[in-house]
Motif scaffolding. Structure first.
Motif, PDB file in Angstrom:
ATOM      1  N   LEU A  98     -27.404   9.867  41.329  1.00 61.96           N
ATOM      2  CA  LEU A  98     -26.778   9.461  42.611  1.00 61.96           C
ATOM      3  C   LEU A  98     -25.230  10.313  42.856  1.00 61.96           C
ATOM      4  CD1 LEU A  98     -27.874   5.780  42.810  1.00 61.96           C
ATOM      5  CD2 LEU A  98     -28.569   7.433  44.419  1.00 61.96           C
ATOM      6  N   ASP A  99     -24.433  10.381  41.907  1.00 61.33           N
ATOM      7  CA  ASP A  99     -23.166  10.656  42.038  1.00 61.33           C
ATOM      8  C   ASP A  99     -23.281  12.265  42.362  1.00 61.33           C
ATOM      9  OD1 ASP A  99     -20.291  10.908  41.963  1.00 61.33           O
ATOM     10  OD2 ASP A  99     -20.718  12.081  39.928  1.00 61.33           O
ATOM     11  N   ILE A 100     -24.240  12.871  41.503  1.00 62.10           N
ATOM     12  CA  ILE A 100     -24.594  14.345  41.609  1.00 62.10           C
ATOM     13  C   ILE A 100     -25.257  14.551  43.216  1.00 62.10           C
ATOM     14  CG2 ILE A 100     -25.894  16.437  41.091  1.00 62.10           C
ATOM     15  CD1 ILE A 100     -23.674  16.072  39.123  1.00 62.10           C
ATOM     16  N   LEU A 101     -25.863  13.730  43.680  1.00 66.96           N
ATOM     17  CA  LEU A 101     -26.508  13.869  44.964  1.00 66.96           C
ATOM     18  C   LEU A 101     -25.744  13.904  45.855  1.00 66.96           C
ATOM     19  CD1 LEU A 101     -29.499  14.456  45.409  1.00 66.96           C
ATOM     20  CD2 LEU A 101     -29.930  12.296  45.840  1.00 66.96           C
ATOM     21  N   ASP A 102     -24.401  13.278  45.996  1.00 68.84           N
ATOM     22  CA  ASP A 102     -23.621  13.320  46.927  1.00 68.84           C
ATOM     23  C   ASP A 102     -23.207  14.627  47.639  1.00 68.84           C
ATOM     24  OD1 ASP A 102     -23.003  10.610  47.071  1.00 68.84           O
ATOM     25  OD2 ASP A 102     -21.359  10.514  45.713  1.00 68.84           O
ATOM     26  N   ASN A 103     -23.448  15.539  46.896  1.00 63.16           N
ATOM     27  CA  ASN A 103     -23.133  16.987  47.352  1.00 63.16           C
ATOM     28  C   ASN A 103     -24.271  17.459  48.118  1.00 63.16           C
ATOM     29  OD1 ASN A 103     -21.419  19.088  47.988  1.00 63.16           O
ATOM     30  ND2 ASN A 103     -22.026  20.379  46.245  1.00 63.16           N
ATOM     31  N   ALA A 104     -25.440  16.951  48.027  1.00 65.41           N
ATOM     32  CA  ALA A 104     -26.875  17.711  48.631  1.00 65.41           C
ATOM     33  C   ALA A 104     -27.311  16.871  49.839  1.00 65.41           C
ATOM     34  CB  ALA A 104     -27.670  17.537  47.558  1.00 65.41           C
ATOM     35  N   GLN A 105     -27.656  17.587  50.700  1.00 65.98           N
ATOM     36  CA  GLN A 105     -27.980  17.254  52.091  1.00 65.98           C
ATOM     37  C   GLN A 105     -29.573  17.748  52.656  1.00 65.98           C
ATOM     38  OE1 GLN A 105     -25.164  19.108  54.794  1.00 65.98           O
ATOM     39  NE2 GLN A 105     -23.500  17.457  54.336  1.00 65.98           N
ATOM     40  N   GLY A 106     -30.012  17.157  53.617  1.00 72.83           N
ATOM     41  CA  GLY A 106     -31.387  17.484  54.046  1.00 72.83           C
ATOM     42  C   GLY A 106     -32.280  16.434  53.559  1.00 72.83           C
ATOM     43  N   VAL A 107     -33.571  16.390  54.225  1.00 73.80           N
ATOM     44  CA  VAL A 107     -34.845  15.345  54.132  1.00 73.80           C
ATOM     45  C   VAL A 107     -35.081  15.385  52.462  1.00 73.80           C
ATOM     46  CG1 VAL A 107     -37.138  15.044  54.484  1.00 73.80           C
ATOM     47  CG2 VAL A 107     -35.470  16.061  56.213  1.00 73.80           C
ATOM     48  N   GLU A 108     -35.068  16.332  51.942  1.00 71.10           N
ATOM     49  CA  GLU A 108     -35.489  16.075  50.289  1.00 71.10           C
ATOM     50  C   GLU A 108     -34.422  15.254  49.724  1.00 71.10           C
ATOM     51  OE1 GLU A 108     -37.264  19.061  46.607  1.00 71.10           O
ATOM     52  OE2 GLU A 108     -36.527  20.024  48.542  1.00 71.10           O
ATOM     53  N   ALA A 109     -33.088  15.696  49.926  1.00 74.82           N
ATOM     54  CA  ALA A 109     -32.086  14.954  49.155  1.00 74.82           C
ATOM     55  C   ALA A 109     -32.059  13.471  49.647  1.00 74.82           C
ATOM     56  CB  ALA A 109     -31.009  15.658  49.429  1.00 74.82           C
ATOM     57  N   GLU A 110     -32.304  13.286  51.104  1.00 73.11           N
ATOM     58  CA  GLU A 110     -32.439  11.776  51.186  1.00 73.11           C
ATOM     59  C   GLU A 110     -33.426  11.105  50.805  1.00 73.11           C
ATOM     60  OE1 GLU A 110     -30.150  10.163  53.921  1.00 73.11           O
ATOM     61  OE2 GLU A 110     -29.170  11.680  52.561  1.00 73.11           O
ATOM     62  N   LEU A 111     -34.717  11.702  50.573  1.00 66.84           N
ATOM     63  CA  LEU A 111     -35.735  11.076  49.900  1.00 66.84           C
ATOM     64  C   LEU A 111     -35.647  10.736  48.345  1.00 66.84           C
ATOM     65  CD1 LEU A 111     -38.705  12.785  51.594  1.00 66.84           C
ATOM     66  CD2 LEU A 111     -38.200  10.489  51.874  1.00 66.84           C
ATOM     67  N   LEU A 112     -35.061  11.675  48.046  1.00 68.51           N
ATOM     68  CA  LEU A 112     -34.581  11.727  46.388  1.00 68.51           C
ATOM     69  C   LEU A 112     -33.689  10.272  46.252  1.00 68.51           C
ATOM     70  CD1 LEU A 112     -34.700  12.314  43.524  1.00 68.51           C
ATOM     71  CD2 LEU A 112     -33.129  14.035  43.990  1.00 68.51           C
ATOM     72  N   ARG A 113     -32.456  10.321  47.300  1.00 70.33           N
ATOM     73  CA  ARG A 113     -31.589   9.381  47.215  1.00 70.33           C
ATOM     74  C   ARG A 113     -32.100   8.196  47.492  1.00 70.33           C
ATOM     75  NH1 ARG A 113     -28.456  11.574  50.722  1.00 70.33           N
ATOM     76  NH2 ARG A 113     -26.786  12.414  49.030  1.00 70.33           N
ATOM     77  N   ALA A 114     -33.165   7.906  48.224  1.00 76.29           N
ATOM     78  CA  ALA A 114     -33.682   6.506  48.504  1.00 76.29           C
ATOM     79  C   ALA A 114     -34.579   6.517  47.362  1.00 76.29           C
ATOM     80  CB  ALA A 114     -34.601   6.721  49.870  1.00 76.29           C
TER      81      ALA A 114
END
Length: 552
Positions: free
Chosen positions: A389-405
């Motif tokens: 989750l910490d690493i994902l703060d720098n990623a955007q877009g649908v794929e990143a949002e689904l991974l975050r969810a």
């Protein structure tokens, strides 16, 4: 023989006089990036509000919607205000191959007889399908299916009253019906295919076949249409969803579109009543992030709008064309080639479980959103959720949002996970992953009310996918503990348990088993051929529980 022949001096004169003879460059404004805008001829003009006939693949339905918004009369849309078509999605009248377009014209104008005995087949008790309509239509009573066919033939005959025909060509991979000696529009349902294995076969058409069917279809249109009939011909940019050939769908689709584009060029060069509109080139040559939705199959709404705006503005002589606003290029990833290649290497490193690779490049995650996404996936697989989750703060877009969810769900933060997934569904309704994730979260929370809400929203977003949607909803109800609701959804899906495949077959078996319908559950599982490790494991579990229940 060549379709165009120019002598040397003439060819050189045209080359020098043509401002569009070269591609341009990135050093100045060009007509290629970020959105390709190839020029095209407009030898006739559309009249405001006139009746326009449309036929072809799913891209034709997008064109129809935009034309309706512009005030044109579209007979194929009027069809859905009547009887057997009410409440159905416009996509059910798609025609994907040139043989299917020919069939519809030939049947409508009496060039050939529609053989209902061969075309309309029974798939269950009082349940029939029309083999020449898309296979996503739910089977129904014979009279209803026949009424739908008659309605479509009547609507197709309205071409005779139209001055303009817009036709989009879809694919060259089609199904042959040996008994009827004709091509189908889409693949026959598994029930039909299994009942008559020797009747149907897949054909990949060559240039001559595609050209012959399209030429004959247009001959019918000109013979029965108005004397001043004009045609706008285009190739749909929408790729085939999947191929039945033993090849990558990317390669199969490239062949299909290349053949159809070549056919279109031959047809246009041979008849000055027919004009080519470059929707295929506009979409496929534009920045993919602007052109495609996240399923990589459907063209973005903005790009469809821009395409039709260009066509209608040009063919109506609009001196002040509407510039459709696409997402700003600045809002998209502007990473350099080195960063994107590193992200591609990271995908391979994930597959190899190469922890050393990610350790070596971990600092890149703060610079490159594409790499951060791959790193977060790697950490997720290692169950290091907080770090991911910490690493994902720098990623955007649908794929990143689904991974975050998915990460939030794994940590137990269900409310936050559901909110993220719901936002993706609102902004990007196409595709399955976001909807399935919402259902998974609701099932994990045993939230039956939320499952029903998701069901309603998903059906509204994709009515043509009713069968598979209800199967996923049924699965969510079963996992949430409501077996009766689960079985109700599966039965309402229109998918016969005897014909169910993959995930759907497994869900039917579990639901029937849960409600102690042991005989029917065994019937489903005995006919089912698992094709993945997950399916094999599910079948083993179901058989084990069946054996225990039947022995009790």
């Amino acid at each position: 023989m060549p379709i165009i022949a120019l002598n040397g001096p003439e060819a050189m004169r045209i080359r020098k006089a043509n401002d569009l003879a070269t591609w341009g460059s990135r050093t100045k404004e060009n007509r290629v990036e970020p959105v390709a805008k190839p020029a095209f001829d407009t030898p006739f003009q559309l009249q405001p509000g006139e009746k326009i006939f449309t036929i072809g693949s799913c891209f034709a339905r997008h064109v129809e919607g935009e034309l309706v918004n512009r005030g044109f009369e579209i007979p194929m849309r009027d069809l859905f205000r009547k009887g057997a078509f009410e409440g159905l999605a416009p996509e059910i009248v798609n025609n994907f191959g040139t043989p299917s377009i020919y069939n519809e014209f030939a049947w409508a104008f009496g060039e050939q007889a529609f053989d209902e005995d061969k075309a309309i087949v029974e798939v269950g008790k009082d349940r029939f399908v029309d083999l020449h309509m898309v296979n996503s239509i739910r089977p129904g009573p014979f009279d209803e299916v026949l009424a739908r066919r008659k309605g479509l033939l009547s609507a197709t005959r309205s071409l005779a009253d139209c001055r303009v025909l817009i036709m989009t060509l879809g694919l060259a991979e089609v199904w042959w019906d040996e008994e009827a000696q004709t091509y189908l529009n889409t693949a026959p349902l598994p029930t039909v295919l299994n009942a008559a294995a020797d009747r149907f076969s897949l054909h990949v058409l060559d240039f001559a076949e595609c050209h012959d069917y399209l030429k004959r279809a247009l001959d019918i249109a000109f013979a029965h249409g108005r004397d001043d009939l004009r045609v706008i011909l285009t190739v749909s940019p929408v790729p085939m969803m999947a191929t039945h050939r033993r090849t990558d769908v990317i390669t199969a689709n490239s062949y299909s579109k290349s053949v159809l584009r070549t056919v279109a060029e031959h047809i246009v060069q041979a008849d000055d009543r027919i004009s080519y509109f470059p929707s295929y080139e506009t979409v496929t040559l534009s920045d993919r992030r602007l052109a495609w939705m996240d399923d990589l199959v459907h063209v973005s709404k903005e790009m469809v709008g821009l395409n039709v705006d260009r066509m209608v503005d040009a063919f109506t002589g609009n001196p002040h064309p509407v510039e459709r606003q696409l997402p700003a290029t600045a809002s998209l990833s502007n990473e350099n080639a080195a960063a994107l290649f590193l992200a591609d290497q990271a995908r391979s490193a994930r597959a190899l479980d190469d922890e050393a690779f990610f350790e070596e490049h971990r600092d890149e995650a703060r610079k490159s959103p594409a790499f951060a996404l791959e790193y977060a996936k790697f950490l997720f697989a290692k169950k290091d959720l907080e770090a991911a989750l910490d690493i994902l703060d720098n990623a955007q877009g649908v794929e990143a949002e689904l991974l975050r969810a998915s990460l939030l769900r794994a940590t137990g933060a269900y409310d936050e996970a559901a909110a993220v997934a719901a936002n993706v569904c609102r902004t990007n309704p196409k595709g399955q992953e976001q909807w399935r994730l919402r259902l998974d979260i609701a099932a994990a929370r045993k939230d039956l009310e939320d499952i029903a809400v998701i069901e309603k929203e998903w059906l509204q977003a994709a009515p043509a996918r009713r069968g598979i949607i209800l199967s996923f909803v049924g699965s969510a109800f079963r996992r949430a503990g409501n077996d009766h609701e689960a079985l109700d959804r599966l039965r309402d899906s229109g998918i016969d348990p005897a014909d169910a495949e993959g995930f759907v077959a497994v869900e039917w078996a579990w639901a029937l088993l849960s409600l102690q319908e042991y005989g029917e559950a065994r019937g489903v599982i005995e006919k089912f051929v698992p094709r993945s490790d997950w399916q094999v494991n599910q079948v083993k579990q179901i058989r084990k529980k069946l054996a225990a229940a039947e022995a009790a």
